[in-house]
Enzyme design. Structure first.
Site, PDB file in Angstrom:
ATOM      1  N   LYS A  13      -9.907  -5.355  -4.035  1.00  0.00           N
ATOM      2  CA  LYS A  13     -10.384  -3.983  -4.284  1.00  0.00           C
ATOM      3  C   LYS A  13      -9.481  -3.277  -5.437  1.00  0.00           C
ATOM      4  O   LYS A  13     -10.090  -2.763  -6.285  1.00  0.00           O
ATOM      5  CB  LYS A  13     -10.275  -3.145  -3.053  1.00  0.00           C
ATOM      6  CG  LYS A  13     -11.341  -4.112  -1.992  1.00  0.00           C
ATOM      7  CD  LYS A  13     -11.378  -3.046  -0.705  1.00  0.00           C
ATOM      8  CE  LYS A  13     -10.229  -2.956  -0.022  1.00  0.00           C
ATOM      9  NZ  LYS A  13      -9.619  -4.064   0.699  1.00  0.00           N
ATOM     10  N   ARG A  88     -13.763   3.560   6.018  1.00  0.00           N
ATOM     11  CA  ARG A  88     -13.619   2.213   6.708  1.00  0.00           C
ATOM     12  C   ARG A  88     -13.945   2.415   8.159  1.00  0.00           C
ATOM     13  O   ARG A  88     -13.730   1.452   8.925  1.00  0.00           O
ATOM     14  CB  ARG A  88     -12.170   2.341   6.727  1.00  0.00           C
ATOM     15  CG  ARG A  88     -11.549   1.524   5.457  1.00  0.00           C
ATOM     16  CD  ARG A  88     -10.090   1.258   5.728  1.00  0.00           C
ATOM     17  NE  ARG A  88      -9.460   1.257   4.202  1.00  0.00           N
ATOM     18  CZ  ARG A  88      -8.722   0.490   3.815  1.00  0.00           C
ATOM     19  NH1 ARG A  88      -8.409  -0.565   4.521  1.00  0.00           N
ATOM     20  NH2 ARG A  88      -8.072   0.548   2.622  1.00  0.00           N
ATOM     21  N   ARG A 127       1.837 -11.817  -2.285  1.00  0.00           N
ATOM     22  CA  ARG A 127       2.358 -10.478  -2.720  1.00  0.00           C
ATOM     23  C   ARG A 127       3.626  -9.998  -1.919  1.00  0.00           C
ATOM     24  O   ARG A 127       4.334  -9.658  -2.485  1.00  0.00           O
ATOM     25  CB  ARG A 127       1.140  -9.390  -2.546  1.00  0.00           C
ATOM     26  CG  ARG A 127       1.658  -8.197  -2.949  1.00  0.00           C
ATOM     27  CD  ARG A 127       0.528  -7.078  -2.856  1.00  0.00           C
ATOM     28  NE  ARG A 127      -0.119  -6.979  -1.702  1.00  0.00           N
ATOM     29  CZ  ARG A 127      -1.202  -6.361  -1.345  1.00  0.00           C
ATOM     30  NH1 ARG A 127      -1.923  -5.749  -2.415  1.00  0.00           N
ATOM     31  NH2 ARG A 127      -1.730  -6.083  -0.118  1.00  0.00           N
ATOM     32  N   ARG A 133       5.656  -5.700   0.109  1.00  0.00           N
ATOM     33  CA  ARG A 133       4.982  -4.756   0.849  1.00  0.00           C
ATOM     34  C   ARG A 133       5.042  -4.576   2.300  1.00  0.00           C
ATOM     35  O   ARG A 133       4.873  -5.630   2.630  1.00  0.00           O
ATOM     36  CB  ARG A 133       3.534  -4.642   0.359  1.00  0.00           C
ATOM     37  CG  ARG A 133       2.689  -3.312   0.670  1.00  0.00           C
ATOM     38  CD  ARG A 133       1.489  -3.300  -0.363  1.00  0.00           C
ATOM     39  NE  ARG A 133       0.451  -3.045   1.005  1.00  0.00           N
ATOM     40  CZ  ARG A 133      -1.036  -2.948   0.445  1.00  0.00           C
ATOM     41  NH1 ARG A 133      -1.431  -2.859  -0.671  1.00  0.00           N
ATOM     42  NH2 ARG A 133      -1.859  -2.779   1.623  1.00  0.00           N
ATOM     43  N   ARG A 144      -4.596  -6.785  10.264  1.00  0.00           N
ATOM     44  CA  ARG A 144      -5.284  -5.880   9.466  1.00  0.00           C
ATOM     45  C   ARG A 144      -6.804  -6.402   9.035  1.00  0.00           C
ATOM     46  O   ARG A 144      -7.775  -5.849   8.918  1.00  0.00           O
ATOM     47  CB  ARG A 144      -4.627  -5.828   8.028  1.00  0.00           C
ATOM     48  CG  ARG A 144      -3.302  -4.882   7.867  1.00  0.00           C
ATOM     49  CD  ARG A 144      -2.505  -5.353   6.909  1.00  0.00           C
ATOM     50  NE  ARG A 144      -3.065  -4.877   5.437  1.00  0.00           N
ATOM     51  CZ  ARG A 144      -2.652  -5.551   4.376  1.00  0.00           C
ATOM     52  NH1 ARG A 144      -1.495  -6.261   4.381  1.00  0.00           N
ATOM     53  NH2 ARG A 144      -3.251  -5.207   3.294  1.00  0.00           N
TER      54      ARG A 144
HETATM   55  P1  AP5 Z   1      -5.419  -5.937  -4.145  1.00  0.00           P
HETATM   56  O1  AP5 Z   1      -6.403  -5.861  -5.361  1.00  0.00           O
HETATM   57  O2  AP5 Z   1      -4.570  -5.073  -3.733  1.00  0.00           O
HETATM   58  O3  AP5 Z   1      -6.740  -6.005  -3.154  1.00  0.00           O
HETATM   59  P2  AP5 Z   1      -7.088  -5.241  -2.105  1.00  0.00           P
HETATM   60  O4  AP5 Z   1      -8.165  -5.607  -1.651  1.00  0.00           O
HETATM   61  O5  AP5 Z   1      -7.032  -3.800  -2.647  1.00  0.00           O
HETATM   62  O6  AP5 Z   1      -5.781  -5.626  -0.789  1.00  0.00           O
HETATM   63  P3  AP5 Z   1      -4.878  -4.536  -0.075  1.00  0.00           P
HETATM   64  O7  AP5 Z   1      -4.028  -5.479   0.584  1.00  0.00           O
HETATM   65  O8  AP5 Z   1      -4.282  -3.554  -0.774  1.00  0.00           O
HETATM   66  O9  AP5 Z   1      -6.147  -3.985   0.961  1.00  0.00           O
HETATM   67  P4  AP5 Z   1      -6.134  -3.105   2.129  1.00  0.00           P
HETATM   68  O10 AP5 Z   1      -7.568  -2.882   2.387  1.00  0.00           O
HETATM   69  O11 AP5 Z   1      -5.566  -4.107   3.324  1.00  0.00           O
HETATM   70  O12 AP5 Z   1      -4.934  -2.088   1.906  1.00  0.00           O
HETATM   71  P5  AP5 Z   1      -5.161  -0.436   1.454  1.00  0.00           P
HETATM   72  O13 AP5 Z   1      -3.930  -0.306   0.489  1.00  0.00           O
HETATM   73  O14 AP5 Z   1      -6.272   0.013   0.996  1.00  0.00           O
HETATM   74  O15 AP5 Z   1      -5.108  -7.685  -4.450  1.00  0.00           O
HETATM   75  C1  AP5 Z   1      -4.145  -8.263  -3.283  1.00  0.00           C
HETATM   76  C2  AP5 Z   1      -3.350  -9.257  -3.979  1.00  0.00           C
HETATM   77  O16 AP5 Z   1      -3.995 -10.238  -4.623  1.00  0.00           O
HETATM   78  C3  AP5 Z   1      -2.532  -8.508  -5.201  1.00  0.00           C
HETATM   79  O17 AP5 Z   1      -1.128  -9.176  -5.216  1.00  0.00           O
HETATM   80  C4  AP5 Z   1      -3.383  -8.776  -6.470  1.00  0.00           C
HETATM   81  O18 AP5 Z   1      -2.542  -9.123  -7.498  1.00  0.00           O
HETATM   82  C5  AP5 Z   1      -4.002 -10.282  -6.031  1.00  0.00           C
HETATM   83  N1  AP5 Z   1      -5.602 -10.557  -6.566  1.00  0.00           N
HETATM   84  C6  AP5 Z   1      -6.201  -9.696  -6.974  1.00  0.00           C
HETATM   85  N2  AP5 Z   1      -7.335 -10.219  -7.379  1.00  0.00           N
HETATM   86  C7  AP5 Z   1      -6.712 -11.477  -7.586  1.00  0.00           C
HETATM   87  C8  AP5 Z   1      -7.504 -12.844  -7.859  1.00  0.00           C
HETATM   88  N3  AP5 Z   1      -9.027 -12.683  -8.462  1.00  0.00           N
HETATM   89  N4  AP5 Z   1      -7.030 -14.155  -7.971  1.00  0.00           N
HETATM   90  C9  AP5 Z   1      -5.738 -14.138  -7.455  1.00  0.00           C
HETATM   91  N5  AP5 Z   1      -5.029 -13.065  -6.911  1.00  0.00           N
HETATM   92  C10 AP5 Z   1      -5.714 -11.753  -6.962  1.00  0.00           C
HETATM   93  O19 AP5 Z   1      -4.569   0.244   2.893  1.00  0.00           O
HETATM   94  C11 AP5 Z   1      -3.399   0.059   3.451  1.00  0.00           C
HETATM   95  C12 AP5 Z   1      -3.367   0.717   4.765  1.00  0.00           C
HETATM   96  O20 AP5 Z   1      -3.639   2.420   4.564  1.00  0.00           O
HETATM   97  C13 AP5 Z   1      -4.313   0.251   5.888  1.00  0.00           C
HETATM   98  O21 AP5 Z   1      -4.010  -0.798   6.670  1.00  0.00           O
HETATM   99  C14 AP5 Z   1      -4.462   1.668   6.711  1.00  0.00           C
HETATM  100  O22 AP5 Z   1      -3.410   1.605   7.488  1.00  0.00           O
HETATM  101  C15 AP5 Z   1      -4.220   2.768   5.675  1.00  0.00           C
HETATM  102  N6  AP5 Z   1      -5.732   3.106   4.976  1.00  0.00           N
HETATM  103  C16 AP5 Z   1      -6.013   2.982   3.957  1.00  0.00           C
HETATM  104  N7  AP5 Z   1      -7.455   3.586   3.822  1.00  0.00           N
HETATM  105  C17 AP5 Z   1      -7.632   3.913   5.040  1.00  0.00           C
HETATM  106  C18 AP5 Z   1      -8.797   4.388   5.597  1.00  0.00           C
HETATM  107  N8  AP5 Z   1     -10.087   4.687   4.998  1.00  0.00           N
HETATM  108  N9  AP5 Z   1      -8.792   4.800   6.723  1.00  0.00           N
HETATM  109  C19 AP5 Z   1      -7.788   4.652   7.771  1.00  0.00           C
HETATM  110  N10 AP5 Z   1      -6.493   4.056   7.276  1.00  0.00           N
HETATM  111  C20 AP5 Z   1      -6.690   3.819   5.827  1.00  0.00           C
END
Ligand code: AP5
Length: 187
Positions: A13, A88, A127, A133, A144
């Site tokens: 994402k 979410r 990662r 992280r 998660r």
């Molecule tokens: P990346 O692009 O970071 O993927 P992502 O889907 O954004 O994954 P995240 O781990 O960041 O998502 P998340 O939803 O768990 O975390 P968030 O930060 O939103 O890619 C992941 C990895 O893969 C990277 O190393 C990238 O380089 C690699 N990659 C990407 N595309 C690739 C490809 N095609 N091939 C190979 N490798 C690839 O949220 C974190 C925390 O914040 C949550 O757990 C929660 O505690 C809190 N939070 C955030 N939003 C909310 C909300 N709305 N409500 C409540 N709590 C929230």
């Protein structure tokens, strides 16, 4: 253009939202990035959010909704926005609906990036090794994914029922996924 990005942790994402937002000329609003910036800055919001993030749980809706409500009032959101990781929960969907309704706006599309479970785990473990992280440890990754399945995956039906959901295959190289996304969102 008002776009929401959904998909499990590691779906890509953040990676794709940044590219697409630049292409669309709208801000990329990642709730995870905003929380992490607050953690890094040691703000009260960051201190509140960190304990949930490190456990793989969602930050409470009241906190998250207030943060997004504030962010969407910024001038740069006038032409649109790309929301990454929000909403979410059922409550967040209702809150976003209310925010948009009061502004006389509506979402254009909700994109779900679909990726196989082994692939997302592999990406997050990689990662963890590269960037350290704090929520990329094996047990927190598992939690998660559970929280996503329990609280967020059901929202896909809500948006599908509204005719807004577009599924995009998130497997393959980053550039391949971007090409698929552009075909769906910009076409
Ligand atoms: P990346 O692009 O970071 O993927 P992502 O889907 O954004 O994954 P995240 O781990 O960041 O998502 P998340 O939803 O768990 O975390 P968030 O930060 O939103 O890619 C992941 C990895 O893969 C990277 O190393 C990238 O380089 C690699 N990659 C990407 N595309 C690739 C490809 N095609 N091939 C190979 N490798 C690839 O949220 C974190 C925390 O914040 C949550 O757990 C929660 O505690 C809190 N939070 C955030 N939003 C909310 C909300 N709305 N409500 C409540 N709590 C929230």
């Amino acid at each position: 253009m008002r776009v929401v990005f959904m998909g499990p942790p590691g779906a890509g994402k953040g990676t794709q939202a940044a590219l697409l937002a630049a292409e669309l000329g709208v801000p990329h609003i990642s709730t995870g990035d905003i929380f992490r910036a607050n953690v890094a800055d040691g703000t009260a919001l960051g201190k509140e959010a960190q304990r949930y993030m490190d456990a793989g749980e969602y930050v409470p809706d009241t906190v998250t909704n207030a943060m997004v409500r504030d962010r969407l009032t910024h001038e740069d959101c006038r032409p649109g926005f790309l929301l990454d990781g929000y909403p979410r929960t059922v409550e967040q969907v209702a809150e976003l609906d209310a925010m948009l309704r009061s502004a006389g706006q509506a979402l254009d599309v909700v994109v779900e990036l679909t990726v196989e479970i082994d692939e997302v785990v592999g990406r997050l473990v990689k990662r963890a090794a590269e960037q350290g992280r704090s929520d990329d440890s094996e047990d927190v990754i598992r939690r998660r994914l559970e929280v996503y399945a329990e609280q967020t995956a059901p929202l896909l039906t809500t948006y599908s029922d509204r005719g807004l959901l577009m599924q995009v295959d998130g497997m393959g190289e980053v550039e391949q996924v971007t090409t698929r996304l552009l075909a769906v969102v910009v076409a």
